[in-house]
Design a protein around this motif. Structure first.
Motif, PDB file in Angstrom:
ATOM      1  N   SER A  28      -1.247  12.412   3.493  1.00  0.00           N
ATOM      2  CA  SER A  28      -1.740  13.373   2.520  1.00  0.00           C
ATOM      3  C   SER A  28      -0.683  14.428   2.241  1.00  0.00           C
ATOM      4  O   SER A  28       0.104  14.790   3.118  1.00  0.00           O
ATOM      5  CB  SER A  28      -3.069  13.973   2.965  1.00  0.00           C
ATOM      6  OG  SER A  28      -2.854  15.121   3.704  1.00  0.00           O
TER       7      SER A  28
ATOM      8  N   THR B  68      -3.181  15.235  -2.491  1.00  0.00           N
ATOM      9  CA  THR B  68      -3.214  13.789  -2.728  1.00  0.00           C
ATOM     10  C   THR B  68      -3.299  13.106  -1.384  1.00  0.00           C
ATOM     11  O   THR B  68      -2.587  13.497  -0.464  1.00  0.00           O
ATOM     12  CB  THR B  68      -1.915  13.314  -3.408  1.00  0.00           C
ATOM     13  OG1 THR B  68      -1.602  14.228  -4.416  1.00  0.00           O
ATOM     14  CG2 THR B  68      -2.075  11.948  -4.003  1.00  0.00           C
ATOM     15  N   SER B  69      -4.154  12.154  -1.269  1.00  0.00           N
ATOM     16  CA  SER B  69      -4.180  11.426   0.000  1.00  0.00           C
ATOM     17  C   SER B  69      -4.250   9.932  -0.266  1.00  0.00           C
ATOM     18  O   SER B  69      -4.834   9.491  -1.245  1.00  0.00           O
ATOM     19  CB  SER B  69      -5.370  11.874   0.839  1.00  0.00           C
ATOM     20  OG  SER B  69      -6.550  11.736   0.113  1.00  0.00           O
ATOM     21  N   ASP B  70      -3.599   9.189   0.592  1.00  0.00           N
ATOM     22  CA  ASP B  70      -3.571   7.733   0.480  1.00  0.00           C
ATOM     23  C   ASP B  70      -3.883   7.131   1.819  1.00  0.00           C
ATOM     24  O   ASP B  70      -3.485   7.672   2.836  1.00  0.00           O
ATOM     25  CB  ASP B  70      -2.160   7.255   0.094  1.00  0.00           C
ATOM     26  CG  ASP B  70      -1.825   7.631  -1.317  1.00  0.00           C
ATOM     27  OD1 ASP B  70      -2.410   7.040  -2.216  1.00  0.00           O
ATOM     28  OD2 ASP B  70      -0.997   8.547  -1.502  1.00  0.00           O
TER      29      ASP B  70
ATOM     30  N   SER C  52      -6.780  -0.357   0.330  1.00  0.00           N
ATOM     31  CA  SER C  52      -5.996   0.778  -0.113  1.00  0.00           C
ATOM     32  C   SER C  52      -6.961   1.803  -0.681  1.00  0.00           C
ATOM     33  O   SER C  52      -7.804   1.479  -1.508  1.00  0.00           O
ATOM     34  CB  SER C  52      -5.003   0.325  -1.179  1.00  0.00           C
ATOM     35  OG  SER C  52      -4.496   1.449  -1.853  1.00  0.00           O
TER      36      SER C  52
ATOM     37  N   ASN D  59      -7.335   5.942  -2.166  1.00  0.00           N
ATOM     38  CA  ASN D  59      -6.594   7.118  -2.563  1.00  0.00           C
ATOM     39  C   ASN D  59      -7.539   8.191  -3.047  1.00  0.00           C
ATOM     40  O   ASN D  59      -8.648   7.907  -3.503  1.00  0.00           O
ATOM     41  CB  ASN D  59      -5.582   6.772  -3.650  1.00  0.00           C
ATOM     42  CG  ASN D  59      -6.266   6.303  -4.908  1.00  0.00           C
ATOM     43  OD1 ASN D  59      -6.803   7.107  -5.675  1.00  0.00           O
ATOM     44  ND2 ASN D  59      -6.300   5.000  -5.116  1.00  0.00           N
TER      45      ASN D  59
ATOM     46  N   ARG E 135      -7.510  12.232  -4.966  1.00  0.00           N
ATOM     47  CA  ARG E 135      -6.771  13.362  -5.542  1.00  0.00           C
ATOM     48  C   ARG E 135      -7.742  14.515  -5.708  1.00  0.00           C
ATOM     49  O   ARG E 135      -8.892  14.323  -6.076  1.00  0.00           O
ATOM     50  CB  ARG E 135      -6.184  12.998  -6.901  1.00  0.00           C
ATOM     51  CG  ARG E 135      -4.938  12.169  -6.813  1.00  0.00           C
ATOM     52  CD  ARG E 135      -4.278  12.035  -8.167  1.00  0.00           C
ATOM     53  NE  ARG E 135      -5.172  11.486  -9.175  1.00  0.00           N
ATOM     54  CZ  ARG E 135      -5.499  10.210  -9.270  1.00  0.00           C
ATOM     55  NH1 ARG E 135      -5.022   9.350  -8.395  1.00  0.00           N
ATOM     56  NH2 ARG E 135      -6.309   9.789 -10.217  1.00  0.00           N
TER      57      ARG E 135
ATOM     58  N   SER F 108     -11.401   9.653  -6.520  1.00  0.00           N
ATOM     59  CA  SER F 108     -11.079   8.775  -5.409  1.00  0.00           C
ATOM     60  C   SER F 108     -11.321   7.338  -5.817  1.00  0.00           C
ATOM     61  O   SER F 108     -12.068   7.072  -6.763  1.00  0.00           O
ATOM     62  CB  SER F 108     -11.918   9.117  -4.184  1.00  0.00           C
ATOM     63  OG  SER F 108     -13.262   8.839  -4.442  1.00  0.00           O
TER      64      SER F 108
ATOM     65  N   TYR G 266     -10.704   2.952  -4.307  1.00  0.00           N
ATOM     66  CA  TYR G 266     -10.117   2.035  -3.348  1.00  0.00           C
ATOM     67  C   TYR G 266     -10.257   0.589  -3.827  1.00  0.00           C
ATOM     68  O   TYR G 266     -11.029   0.310  -4.730  1.00  0.00           O
ATOM     69  CB  TYR G 266     -10.739   2.189  -1.951  1.00  0.00           C
ATOM     70  CG  TYR G 266     -12.130   1.618  -1.808  1.00  0.00           C
ATOM     71  CD1 TYR G 266     -13.238   2.412  -2.040  1.00  0.00           C
ATOM     72  CD2 TYR G 266     -12.328   0.286  -1.438  1.00  0.00           C
ATOM     73  CE1 TYR G 266     -14.513   1.904  -1.916  1.00  0.00           C
ATOM     74  CE2 TYR G 266     -13.594  -0.239  -1.315  1.00  0.00           C
ATOM     75  CZ  TYR G 266     -14.689   0.579  -1.553  1.00  0.00           C
ATOM     76  OH  TYR G 266     -15.944   0.060  -1.439  1.00  0.00           O
TER      77      TYR G 266
END
Lengths: 516, 1045
Positions: free
Chosen positions: B471, B500-502, B527, B529, B531, B568, B570
């Motif tokens: 993040s 931002t996180s992944d 995956s 993510n 924001r 968000s 995925y």
């Protein structure tokens, strides 16, 4: 200058606050508030489409009420005799009409839950459209509402056939099931059953009332206009196209016929069914498939004969997991050879060659060998298993309307309804003629047609087999048995039949419904 | 209208750039400033208090200019330049009397002693985040912890340190995830305010009792606080009662934690470095597993191998047994637990540079933290930097603080620790040739046609599975402050924040989960993510008035607007070829039937606050707060909600009659408050909501009713009453705070389960309440307080006790209470842990419900239960459950001492908990209830030694054969609920301060402190349970260095 800055900032902020009420009105992007959902025709269309999408849930017509559970109860599928002791194989439980095991309970609870949750959606939709400020043409509004009323009746009828009483008794005072017409949640409280549930008679009356309501609204259905091209072999863009994928006027008539026949009003049922068969006879709207095209196109759903079906985009992937799995304990729906060849496709005549019979009836050609591998330690009743290619259609662009299409009502049923009425009225010749109208379009030679001298018992036996041959994966056969109160049903695992009793026909109302 | 806000936003950004452009000017400034000076006299000195302790941060000004010319450093030293020797220096410091010093010719070095000014104490400020409160005049209940206190306890984790310092701040122990660096703590203040039905309804909402975190005046998240560099913190204030949290309106229901970071101070350039090095090891003492010989003996007793003498009929099993026995004889006794763990080194560094003059101040800091978990390949790294610039001109100041942070978390392929705990010890990890086999043990029971297999946990651990999170966040705070007059102050702040996180979760295709799975479905890669974009603008007006020096009033008005946009999504892909380490392009395709998910939310809120404080001579205090909150989450029809509080207090020591008590009573404040707050962590629906199906068909999009609302639903409101006493007694030796409180959440929002035929499964209604009464206290006493010689010994005791109970439910939640009976996850209701929970009027949310057990009948080895009526029976019925115990302890807290001897400071804290009970799941699952298929896993030693064997044995546990041969289950009875009293050495820290040492000067350092600390050194407990199921707990020792240049 510095002070100016502050004043400007303060001024802007003051402005901001006076308007903050509007600022707090944020519409979510991935969701729609109810008010907006019924604000324009496009949004309303999306809500109606949503109702159909709910109906293709695997718990409803995307599975349990079409291809899986109710067909297992009708003994289409093989199961392992050892299944009960080694795992909670749901096919075994349902085939044994044992509704109390955890897995069977869970399955049947899901039908109930999804059924009534779809009905709440339908009710909320009807209220939303009625109160909508959107500018809708009279024709569109009628259609949008008519389909919803018809769907409400259709779904309620299948819940009644599954969970409802056996046999149907118009004089019964028992409150059997809720007929839900309200968009308001009725909190559970004492007396819920007395207030919300209906007796069989009340239930059917409400159902027929919805059918009447829908009939009035569906007078504008494009399917009634022969020039509208509302059913074509190629899917068409347009909300009021592809009418056999929608709850159209004729589907409603077919439903009316089904309901009336179910409650024993045979003559009226036959009259409703005749509206559709008259079209077929006149080669309008619905027409018989050409036999040779069926095999060539792999068109075992007999597309042009389907009065009503649902668009299901998960069709192929669901089919793959149900029919092409590897072991029987993983809910694989395959048919036993003895059941298919000896019970279902043997018996038109004294013909002994099973091979030849199966070769003559084009409906048998959908069945192919399964690649099923038995699980270790499981005893199987037979050696060969068959899977249907009815639902593995990959059609070419010129006939893509067969794709993703779950048929739920077809013209042959309308012939059978009339035939049964004729048979009960003692007019066996007429009954045989009606059944043979279907057989002409299924079997190549007349040696397999029903004999004109057939007795009522022979006609009944023929009809039962016809239901098995015709409606695989459409969820009708179990309800047929329940309606005619059969005392025995094809075994499903071996040649012959198994006894079925009254209690087997009554699927208990889920515990969750009773206990809350 | 949003146009205006955008413009306002634009303005904020513009000003932000202004602030940045000062950077260049800032560096140029000191030089030119110095050049202007001529013929200056340099004066140096030290400022100390009455006890001789240096005063840090005292302001030094010249009487002629009345502008702060210098600020004392950490040693109390200052240097100023004056134009003439006739100048008089004026010293001021919070809580001290102003001191004037006339300079004498020829003397340039002075020692200045400042006296405590009782009246000046009124100027001490409590930082409530969005507004400041006057300490003496404030009636709320709070706990303020300064930097020194924080650092005296711990070096690394802020949250852990806070829980040591305040008894009301509770971190729930996570028995599952232990000391996993990537699992966030579950925190509550004063026991929380709402019910948590997560377990029962499988609700995915995060902790609804989590307090609100405020960092430098703006909302922040738990994970930001978790990763915060402790060296950046100036103070933390925990706001507890309505009097202090009402200003946060709808968000303050669970209490508020206010964190302020260090602000730059004028003076010469200060460079601070702090480093911390921690060594931690897993606590394996809590796992009580059998060794190889014991396990084999247990298996024989449990009839795994059948009749070992029946050579003709049981040859297969005898062969398996012989094989196992040979392993044991060969000396194979694998200690699997050692394999996934390591001695982990964690280190953190922070560097901070600050300085400036009275017009321009700067502070720049960077920090790095590398936390390594005790399980191999699990770590969390964070890197951050911040830059704070302040420009002052006259009464006006602008400051800007830019913060960036990067956090990377990683969990490797080792999986759950329990896989290793449960592996059978008579197998080797690796085969003789060094290879690792997939399957460790397998068992087949031909009679029941039942089999089970256990996989080699090392096999999966050697694959390339991983779980990574990343993040990045960037936050900019801009603040204006204008002292319009002495009484009137205007402030405005704006924050822009982007995060931002992944996340990537990869499971190797060779994982044992995929045995027998088609190649197109092996392996999975998820995956995800997110924001998050937020802006917040607010403005505050403060007015202070003192009438005839007796009536002191302050008024604060504040308005705030905040908007937060969250996105968000995925996706999952599958079908990986072997040997590819989670590279998406090598996958076969998306998971069958799955589609990318996406969600987008915009939350907006506005808040208007009015706070009024009045006191008469600081004797009688009165507070009133009013907050009008408007948010998008209240729903269309009621956008605004009002919250308020009133408070009153009495400073007894300010009374005339208290003058004569001064020798023993230095401070005594009695205070109370009442008010209401909201809890936004609980979601609410006031209009029906439709959602779209994830794909469209020939007819277009499709939507369905996804949220069925209750239009009559009222917002969940928390009513809080609090009464407290603060006292400083006995020549400041004794320091005591006592608070009693009552919170009542009424009405609550509860989802009532509906008959499915209504079309919905649950329906939100206002129902019932939860009421909590509690008491917390903090006592500190100086056994030795010799300030002159710098020898002090202070002992502390904190405690917190509370009791919560439900009310107003009636029979409405009976279905929820019985939901465990039809839980698909448990074949038998008597095995379902949710059966221990009940929502019932008059009972606590933490009460444990179970069927009472009289223990094991020595004659038969069978368990004897008590029915609801109290009659003994051997038949178990789940309906005989009664309230057996409560998991909430009667009293918990920390006892500690700190000893200062000259330059050495030792601080030790021990946590205690008394009167709680706990369901011991290790006993339940690993001593009894070892089902026939669990025989392939290792079990608790007590399963072999402490179980009933023959008539006459008085044991706590059933016979071995009871569970295995007959294959009956052991039900959840009171037999497994045990008293959970514990005493742990939570933290210990010894630090040396070398700043006074002469040798230090020669190294160029101005200050040097070294510390040694330990955490969780020992634990005494009345319950023997397995702690850390999926991840072990750790014990650690660390060393810290803090230096200033």
């Amino acid at each position: 200058m510095k002070n100016m800055k502050i004043y400007i900032l303060s001024f802007l902020f003051a402005l901001a606050c006076t308007a903050c009420n509007d600022w707090l009105d944020v519409d979510p992007k991935d969701k729609v508030l109810e008010e907006k959902q019924y604000s324009t025709e496009d949004y309303i269309n999306s809500a109606l489409n949503g109702l159909y999408r709910q109906m293709v849930s695997t718990n409803l017509y995307g599975g349990q009420l079409s291809q899986t559970s109710v067909e297992a109860m009708a003994h289409y599928y093989v199961y392992s005799s050892a299944a009960a002791s080694i795992s909670s194989d749901v096919i075994y439980q349902l085939s044994k009409w044992s509704y109390t095991s955890d897995r069977a309970k869970a399955k049947l609870l899901n039908v109930w839950k999804d059924g009534y949750s779809t009905l709440l959606n339908i009710n909320n939709y009807i209220r939303g459209v009625n109160e909508s400020p959107a500018l809708l043409s009279k024709e569109h509004k009628n259609l949008l509402l008519g389909e919803a009323y018809a769907l409400r009746a259709y779904l309620h009828f299948d819940l009644f056939r599954l969970y409802g009483p056996y046999p149907y008794d118009a004089n019964s005072a028992d409150k059997v099931l809720p007929y839900n017409r309200s968009a308001d949640i009725t909190m559970n409280h004492d007396g819920y059953e007395e207030n919300i549930y209906s007796t069989p008679k009340e239930y059917i009356e409400l159902l027929l009332k919805d059918i009447e309501e829908a009939k009035g609204l569906l007078q504008d259905d494009p399917i009634l206009d022969p020039a509208s091209e509302s059913i074509t072999n190629v899917l068409q863009e347009g909300f009021y196209k592809n009418r056999n994928r929608r709850m159209n006027y004729y589907a409603l008539k077919g439903l009316e016929a089904r309901v009336l026949q179910y409650i024993g009003r045979d003559t009226e049922a036959a009259a409703a069914a005749k509206v559709i068969t008259d079209l077929v006879e006149a080669n309008q709207v619905f027409y018989w498939m050409n036999k040779s095209n069926v095999v060539r196109q792999n068109n075992y759903i007999f597309f042009s004969e389907v009065i009503f079906g649902i668009n299901n985009s998960n069709f192929r992937s669901n089919g793959t997991s149900w029919y092409l799995g590897e072991t029987i304990t993983k809910e694989i729906y395959v048919m036993n050879e003895d059941n298919l060849m000896k019970n279902i496709f043997n018996g038109y005549d004294n013909e002994t060659s099973v091979e030849e019979l199966a070769n003559k009836d084009i409906r048998a050609k959908q069945w192919g060998f399964s690649n099923l591998v038995p699980d270790n330690g499981i005893v199987f009743p037979s050696v060969s298993y068959y899977v249907s290619s009815k639902y593995k259609v990959v059609a070419d662009e010129a006939y893509n309307a067969v794709n993703d299409f779950q048929p739920l009502m077809r013209v042959s049923e309308m012939y059978y309804i009339q035939a049964e009425t004729a048979m009960k009225a003692g007019n066996t010749a007429n009954a045989v003629a009606l059944i043979n109208k279907v057989l002409v379009n299924r079997v190549g030679t007349d040696q397999y047609y029903l004999s004109t001298s057939a007795t009522a018992v022979e006609i009944r036996a023929a009809l039962t087999k016809e239901y098995y041959r015709e409606f695989f994966g459409e969820g009708q056969v179990w309800f047929y048995h329940k309606r005619i109160q059969s005392t025995s049903i094809f075994s499903g695992r071996v040649e012959g039949t198994e006894d079925v009793t009254k209690s087997d026909y009554i699927v208990p109302i889920p515990d969750e419904e009773k206990n809350i | 209208m949003s146009k205006q806000l955008k413009r306002l936003n634009g303005k904020a950004i513009l000003l932000l750039f202004f602030a940045f452009s000062y950077i260049d000017i800032g560096y140029a400034m000191p030089e030119s400033y110095e050049n202007q000076q001529q013929k200056k006299i340099t004066i140096t000195g030290t400022v100390v208090d009455e006890d001789g302790e240096p005063l840090i941060g005292a302001a030094v000004s010249t009487k002629s200019k009345n502008v702060t010319a210098a600020v004392t450093d950490v040693d109390g030293k200052f240097t100023v330049e004056v134009d003439a020797i006739s100048e008089t220096l004026v010293f001021s410091y919070v809580g001290m009397k102003k001191k004037e010093l006339a300079l004498k010719a020829g003397q340039t070095d002075y020692r200045v002693v400042m006296d405590i000014d009782a009246t000046e104490l009124e100027g001490v400020v409590i930082e409530a985040g969005i507004i400041q409160r006057n300490k003496m005049g404030f009636t709320g209940s709070y706990k303020q912890v300064n930097r020194e206190e924080l650092l005296s306890v711990g070096n690394i984790n802020v949250l852990q340190t806070l829980s040591t310092l305040d008894p009301a701040f509770v971190i729930a122990e996570n028995n599952l995830m232990g000391s996993d660096p990537n699992t966030m703590a579950n925190i509550s203040l004063r026991g929380g305010s709402t019910m948590n039905i997560t377990n029962v309804l499988n609700d995915q909402t995060s902790n609804p009792n989590e307090p609100l975190f405020i960092l430098d005046g703006f909302e922040t998240t738990l994970s930001v606080v978790n990763d915060l560099d402790i060296n950046r913190i100036e103070s933390i204030t925990i706001l507890k009662d309505a009097g202090s949290t009402a200003i946060y309106g709808s968000k303050g229901g669970n209490g508020v934690v206010v964190i302020e970071t260090i602000k730059p101070k004028a003076g010469e350039v200060m460079i601070n470095y702090a480093g911390d090095f921690k060594v931690s090891a897993a606590d394996l003492g809590v796992y009580n597993m059998m060794n190889a010989a014991e396990k084999l003996e247990f298996e024989v007793l449990s009839n795994r191998y059948g009749d070992l003498t029946a050579w003709s009929t049981n040859a297969d099993n005898i062969a398996i047994y012989t094989n196992h026995l040979e392993n044991v004889k060969r000396g194979v006794d694998t200690y699997w637990l050692k394999e996934p763990i390591r001695t982990a080194l964690t280190h953190s560094h922070s560097l901070d540079v600050s300085g400036g003059n009275q017009d321009f101040l700067y502070q720049v800091g960077v920090n790095y933290k590398d936390v390594n978990g005790v399980m191999k390949d699990s770590w969390r790294q964070s890197f951050g930097g911040n830059m704070r610039l302040t420009y002052r001109k006259g009464n006006f100041s602008v400051s800007n603080n830019l913060t960036v942070s990067f956090t990377n978390g990683h969990t490797g392929s080792w999986g759950s620790f329990s896989n290793f705990v449960n592996a059978n010890p008579y197998y080797t990890m690796r085969n003789e040739d060094g290879t690792v086999s997939e399957i460790l043990d397998s068992y087949w029971d031909s009679y029941y046609s039942l089999g089970s297999e256990s996989y080699n946990p090392l096999y999966n651990a050697l694959l390339s599975s991983r779980n990574d999170t990343k993040s990045h966040s960037l936050t900019n705070n801009l603040a204006f402050d204008w002292h319009i007059t002495n009484q009137l102050r205007w402030a405005a702040t704006a924050q822009l924040s982007s995060t931002t996180s992944d996340g990537v979760n990869f499971k190797d295709p060779k994982h044992t989960d995929y045995i027998g799975v088609d190649y197109t479905k092996r392996g999975s890669y998820t995956s995800s993510n997110g924001r998050n974009w937020r802006y917040n603008v607010n403005t505050t007006l403060n007015y202070a008035l003192s009438l005839a020096d007796v009536h002191n009033m302050t008024f604060t008005g504040r308005a705030e607007a905040q908007s937060e946009q969250k996105n968000s999504g995925y996706y999952v892909i599958t079908g990986f070829p072997v040997g590819v380490e989670g590279i998406p392009s090598f996958a076969y395709g998306y998971l069958e039937g799955s589609r990318p998910s996406y969600s987008e939310d915009i939350d907006r809120s506005v808040s208007f606050l009015m706070a009024f404080n009045y006191n008469y001579l600081y004797r009688y205090l009165f507070d009133v707060n009013y907050n009008a909150d408007g948010t998008t989450s209240f729903g269309r029809n009621r956008k605004f909600q009002n919250f308020w509080s009133v408070g009153a207090g009495w400073n007894v020591h300010k009374e005339a009659f208290a003058e004569e008590w001064q020798h023993f009573l230095q401070e005594l404040k009695i205070r109370g408050s009442y008010g209401i707050n909201g809890n936004q962590n609980v979601s609410n629906l006031s209009t029906n909501v439709y959602s779209y199906y994830s794909s469209s068909d020939i007819f277009g999009t499709a939507s369905y009713l996804s949220g069925y609302a209750n239009p009559n639903l009222k917002w969940q409101v928390v009513k809080k009453a609090s009464l407290g006493i603060d006292a400083v007694l006995l020549d400041k030796r004794l320091d005591a705070t006592l608070d009693v409180y009552q919170t009542k959440t009424d009405p609550m929002v509860v989802g009532i389960e509906q008959k499915p035929s209504s079309g919905v499964s649950t329906y939100p209604v206002n129902l019932g309440f939860i009421q909590t009464q509690g008491l917390e206290f903090t006592l500190g006493y100086y056994l030795i307080r010799d300030l002159a010689r710098q020898i002090t010994l202070n002992v502390r005791l904190t405690g917190h006790t509370f009791h919560s109970e439900y009310g107003g439910f009636g029979e409405a939640l009976e279905n929820l209470n019985n939901a465990f009976k039809s839980d698909d996850n448990y074949s038998d209701a008597a095995l379902n842990p949710n059966s221990l929970v009940r929502f019932q009027d008059g009972n606590s949310p933490t009460a444990l419900w179970a069927v009472r057990s009289l223990g094991i009948d020595p004659a038969t080895g069978r368990e004897v239960f008590l029915t609801k009526g109290g009659a003994p029976t051997t038949t178990f019925s789940i309906d005989d459950r009664v309230k057996v115990a409560d998991s909430n302890p009667d009293l918990r807290g920390v006892v500690g001492f700190s000893l200062r001897y000259k330059k050495v400071l030792a601080n030790f804290n021990f946590r205690y908990s008394l009167g709680g009970y706990k369901f011991n799941s290790a006993l339940f699952n690993k001593v009894e209830n070892i089902s026939i298929s669990n025989i392939v896993y290792n079990q608790d030693k007590r399963a072999l030694y402490d179980r009933w064997k023959e008539p006459g044995d008085v044991t706590q546990f059933k016979g071995i054969a009871e569970n295995l041969v007959v294959n009956t289950v052991t039900q959840m009875s009171s037999r497994f609920i045990q008293r959970d009293n514990y005493f742990t050495a939570e933290s210990g820290k010894i630090s040396w301060d070398f700043s006074k040492d002469k040798w230090l000067k020669s190294t160029g350092l101005k200050d040097l402190r070294v510390s040694l600390s330990m955490s969780d050194l020992f634990r005494l407990s009345t319950i023997r349970e397995e702690r850390g199921t999926d991840y072990p707990f750790e014990r650690s020792v660390s060393m810290g260095i803090s230096a200033r240049f």
